[in-house]
Design a protein around this motif. Structure first.
Motif, mmCIF file in Angstrom:
data_model
loop_
_atom_site.group_PDB
_atom_site.id
_atom_site.type_symbol
_atom_site.label_atom_id
_atom_site.label_comp_id
_atom_site.label_asym_id
_atom_site.label_seq_id
_atom_site.Cartn_x
_atom_site.Cartn_y
_atom_site.Cartn_z
ATOM 1 N N PHE A 159 2.906 16.989 11.364
ATOM 2 C CA PHE A 159 2.054 16.501 10.275
ATOM 3 C C PHE A 159 1.827 15.011 10.452
ATOM 4 C CE2 PHE A 159 1.869 14.638 5.885
ATOM 5 C CZ PHE A 159 0.574 15.045 5.606
ATOM 6 N N VAL A 160 0.556 14.589 10.403
ATOM 7 C CA VAL A 160 0.205 13.170 10.473
ATOM 8 C C VAL A 160 -0.468 12.781 9.165
ATOM 9 C CG1 VAL A 160 -1.136 11.394 11.642
ATOM 10 C CG2 VAL A 160 -0.036 13.203 12.981
ATOM 11 N N ASN A 161 0.115 11.828 8.491
ATOM 12 C CA ASN A 161 -0.404 11.339 7.218
ATOM 13 C C ASN A 161 -1.103 9.996 7.447
ATOM 14 O OD1 ASN A 161 -0.202 11.507 4.043
ATOM 15 N ND2 ASN A 161 0.354 9.415 4.574
ATOM 16 N N ASP A 162 -2.412 9.975 7.195
ATOM 17 C CA ASP A 162 -3.209 8.752 7.383
ATOM 18 C C ASP A 162 -4.140 8.634 6.187
ATOM 19 O OD1 ASP A 162 -4.732 6.618 8.188
ATOM 20 O OD2 ASP A 162 -5.718 7.663 9.851
ATOM 21 N N MET A 163 -3.726 7.844 5.198
ATOM 22 C CA MET A 163 -4.525 7.710 3.981
ATOM 23 C C MET A 163 -4.267 6.368 3.320
ATOM 24 S SD MET A 163 -2.413 10.409 1.562
ATOM 25 C CE MET A 163 -3.522 10.207 0.162
ATOM 26 N N ASP A 164 -5.245 5.946 2.528
ATOM 27 C CA ASP A 164 -5.151 4.690 1.787
ATOM 28 C C ASP A 164 -5.412 4.995 0.322
ATOM 29 O OD1 ASP A 164 -5.696 2.124 0.583
ATOM 30 O OD2 ASP A 164 -6.004 1.326 2.595
ATOM 31 N N MET A 165 -4.496 4.563 -0.553
ATOM 32 C CA MET A 165 -4.616 4.887 -1.978
ATOM 33 C C MET A 165 -5.710 4.112 -2.690
ATOM 34 S SD MET A 165 -2.588 7.323 -2.512
ATOM 35 C CE MET A 165 -2.436 7.445 -4.283
ATOM 36 N N SER A 166 -6.314 3.128 -2.044
ATOM 37 C CA SER A 166 -7.466 2.379 -2.577
ATOM 38 C C SER A 166 -7.119 1.650 -3.876
ATOM 39 C CB SER A 166 -8.659 3.305 -2.808
ATOM 40 O OG SER A 166 -9.061 3.944 -1.626
ATOM 41 N N GLY A 167 -8.014 0.727 -4.249
ATOM 42 C CA GLY A 167 -7.874 0.005 -5.498
ATOM 43 C C GLY A 167 -6.637 -0.875 -5.549
ATOM 44 N N ALA A 168 -6.364 -1.384 -6.761
ATOM 45 C CA ALA A 168 -5.203 -2.250 -6.973
ATOM 46 C C ALA A 168 -3.965 -1.384 -7.102
ATOM 47 C CB ALA A 168 -5.408 -3.092 -8.232
ATOM 48 N N PHE A 169 -3.167 -1.365 -6.071
ATOM 49 C CA PHE A 169 -1.959 -0.541 -6.071
ATOM 50 C C PHE A 169 -0.950 -1.192 -5.128
ATOM 51 C CE2 PHE A 169 0.813 3.039 -5.140
ATOM 52 C CZ PHE A 169 0.932 3.621 -6.397
ATOM 53 N N PRO A 170 0.321 -1.265 -5.546
ATOM 54 C CA PRO A 170 1.343 -1.878 -4.678
ATOM 55 C C PRO A 170 1.642 -0.991 -3.475
ATOM 56 C CG PRO A 170 2.351 -0.951 -6.650
ATOM 57 C CD PRO A 170 0.865 -0.854 -6.844
ATOM 58 N N LYS A 171 0.870 -1.164 -2.413
ATOM 59 C CA LYS A 171 0.960 -0.263 -1.270
ATOM 60 C C LYS A 171 2.290 -0.361 -0.538
ATOM 61 C CE LYS A 171 -4.044 -0.384 -0.857
ATOM 62 N NZ LYS A 171 -5.223 -0.773 -0.066
ATOM 63 N N PHE A 172 2.981 -1.483 -0.722
ATOM 64 C CA PHE A 172 4.274 -1.616 -0.068
ATOM 65 C C PHE A 172 5.250 -0.562 -0.585
ATOM 66 C CE2 PHE A 172 4.857 -4.036 -3.928
ATOM 67 C CZ PHE A 172 6.172 -3.836 -4.268
ATOM 68 N N LEU A 173 5.072 -0.127 -1.846
ATOM 69 C CA LEU A 173 5.936 0.921 -2.387
ATOM 70 C C LEU A 173 5.704 2.240 -1.662
ATOM 71 C CD1 LEU A 173 5.684 0.214 -6.231
ATOM 72 C CD2 LEU A 173 7.564 -0.348 -4.689
ATOM 73 N N LEU A 174 4.431 2.547 -1.367
ATOM 74 C CA LEU A 174 4.111 3.756 -0.622
ATOM 75 C C LEU A 174 4.673 3.681 0.789
ATOM 76 C CD1 LEU A 174 0.413 4.374 -1.723
ATOM 77 C CD2 LEU A 174 2.452 5.585 -2.496
ATOM 78 N N ASN A 175 4.473 2.536 1.430
ATOM 79 C CA ASN A 175 4.985 2.361 2.784
ATOM 80 C C ASN A 175 6.504 2.504 2.826
ATOM 81 O OD1 ASN A 175 2.489 1.868 4.064
ATOM 82 N ND2 ASN A 175 2.520 -0.267 3.422
ATOM 83 N N LEU A 176 7.155 2.059 1.764
ATOM 84 C CA LEU A 176 8.613 2.094 1.715
ATOM 85 C C LEU A 176 9.138 3.514 1.525
ATOM 86 C CD1 LEU A 176 11.180 0.301 1.662
ATOM 87 C CD2 LEU A 176 10.938 0.230 -0.831
ATOM 88 N N GLY A 177 8.494 4.270 0.621
ATOM 89 C CA GLY A 177 9.028 5.580 0.264
ATOM 90 C C GLY A 177 8.450 6.763 1.000
ATOM 91 N N ALA A 178 7.285 6.594 1.625
ATOM 92 C CA ALA A 178 6.589 7.733 2.219
ATOM 93 C C ALA A 178 7.357 8.459 3.319
ATOM 94 C CB ALA A 178 5.222 7.291 2.727
ATOM 95 N N PRO A 179 8.012 7.775 4.268
ATOM 96 C CA PRO A 179 8.738 8.517 5.315
ATOM 97 C C PRO A 179 9.761 9.492 4.750
ATOM 98 C CG PRO A 179 8.499 6.221 5.952
ATOM 99 C CD PRO A 179 8.041 6.309 4.524
ATOM 100 N N GLY A 180 10.533 9.064 3.765
ATOM 101 C CA GLY A 180 11.529 9.937 3.167
ATOM 102 C C GLY A 180 10.904 11.100 2.426
ATOM 103 N N GLU A 181 9.799 10.831 1.724
ATOM 104 C CA GLU A 181 9.125 11.890 0.974
ATOM 105 C C GLU A 181 8.543 12.948 1.914
ATOM 106 O OE1 GLU A 181 8.891 12.520 -2.338
ATOM 107 O OE2 GLU A 181 10.427 10.964 -2.482
ATOM 108 N N ILE A 182 7.983 12.505 3.029
ATOM 109 C CA ILE A 182 7.389 13.460 3.973
ATOM 110 C C ILE A 182 8.484 14.274 4.663
ATOM 111 C CG2 ILE A 182 6.150 13.589 6.176
ATOM 112 C CD1 ILE A 182 4.268 11.455 5.076
#
Length: 259
Positions: free
Chosen positions: A205-228
């Motif tokens: 599985f390859v996840n390549d997406m951007d949540m767009s808008g004003a959003f603290p993307k560092f939180l996604l970058n931090l938690g996404a590997p574990g969630e996937i």
């Protein structure tokens, strides 16, 4: 005649008022403003440095239970790409793809994506084109607006290797935007199922997406590997063990070496 001496009236001496200086409140507000300005500037610099950084190479982040999760940071990108790989012989190719045709997910999409508010099938699965169009609406923590993910799913299978690939690509202009939500403009998520013999299937599985808008993307970058990692090893297998998926046999899929 005795002279009368009238006592001189001495007026009280009033000390001169001190020269007014900046009030404590004014100093506090000034210092707060300077502090905020410094933090905002530092945030912009850190964000710029992060955006410009990146090796453009896959780097291993998690290796647990036979599942590996890699991340890739490309210079100029704000979001990490994430790639997860595992092997399983518990499910056939049809088992893995059966949810693609399951319209009942619209009734309780949160089983598949915990933050899901709604899931709509805008174009039903077409076996001829092997594609569909769906829309996920995900809730975000306040004060951020919900996100709409309008996707076209495209399935292909290599006639020789039997490798099955499902690409989910953002088609944000497929329908008019909704005022309630921010619609994602960049999504390219790929599922790849490779039969490798003896009933084993390599799942990638390859996840390549951007949540767009004003959003603290560092939180996604931090938690996404574990969630996937959790999605591949715990959440999805639990859902695929449902009888309706275990008994699925899709005519447009060649099980090939996965038998």
């Amino acid at each position: 005649m005795q002279a009368q001496i009238t006592p001189t009236m001495v007026e009280p001496v009033i000390p001169a008022a001190r020269k007014a200086g900046p009030s404590r409140l004014r100093r506090y507000l000034k210092n707060t403003l300077l502090g905020l300005t410094f933090l905002i500037t530092l945030s912009f610099i850190a964000n710029w440095l992060w955006t410009m950084s990146g090796s453009n190479q896959w780097e291993l982040k998690i290796d647990e239970g036979g599942t590996q999760v890699y991340t890739l940071k490309a210079p100029g990108a704000t979001m990490l790409k994430i790639r997860a790989v595992m092997q399983t012989k518990e499910f056939t190719l049809s088992n893995h793809l059966a949810p693609l045709l399951d319209t009942s997910i619209q009734e309780d999409c949160a089983k598949w994506v915990p933050s899901c508010l709604s899931y709509k099938i805008l174009q039903q699965w077409d076996p001829k084109t092997q594609s569909n169009v769906t829309m996920w609406t995900l809730g975000m923590p306040g004060p951020f607006s919900p996100r709409e993910i309008l996707l076209q799913g495209q399935l292909t299978q290599d006639p020789t290797t039997k490798v099955l690939t499902l690409e989910n690509i953002a088609v944000p202009n497929k329908i008019a935007p909704n005022d309630c939500c921010v619609r994602l403009s960049h999504v390219h998520n790929v599922w790849r199922y490779t039969p490798i013999g003896d009933g084993n299937i390599k799942v990638e599985f390859v996840n390549d997406m951007d949540m767009s808008g004003a959003f603290p993307k560092f939180l996604l970058n931090l938690g996404a590997p574990g969630e996937i990692h959790k999605m591949l090893t715990v959440d999805n297998p639990k859902l695929l063990r449902q009888e309706k998926y275990r008994n699925a046999r899709l005519d447009f899929i060649d099980e090939g070496l996965a038998k």
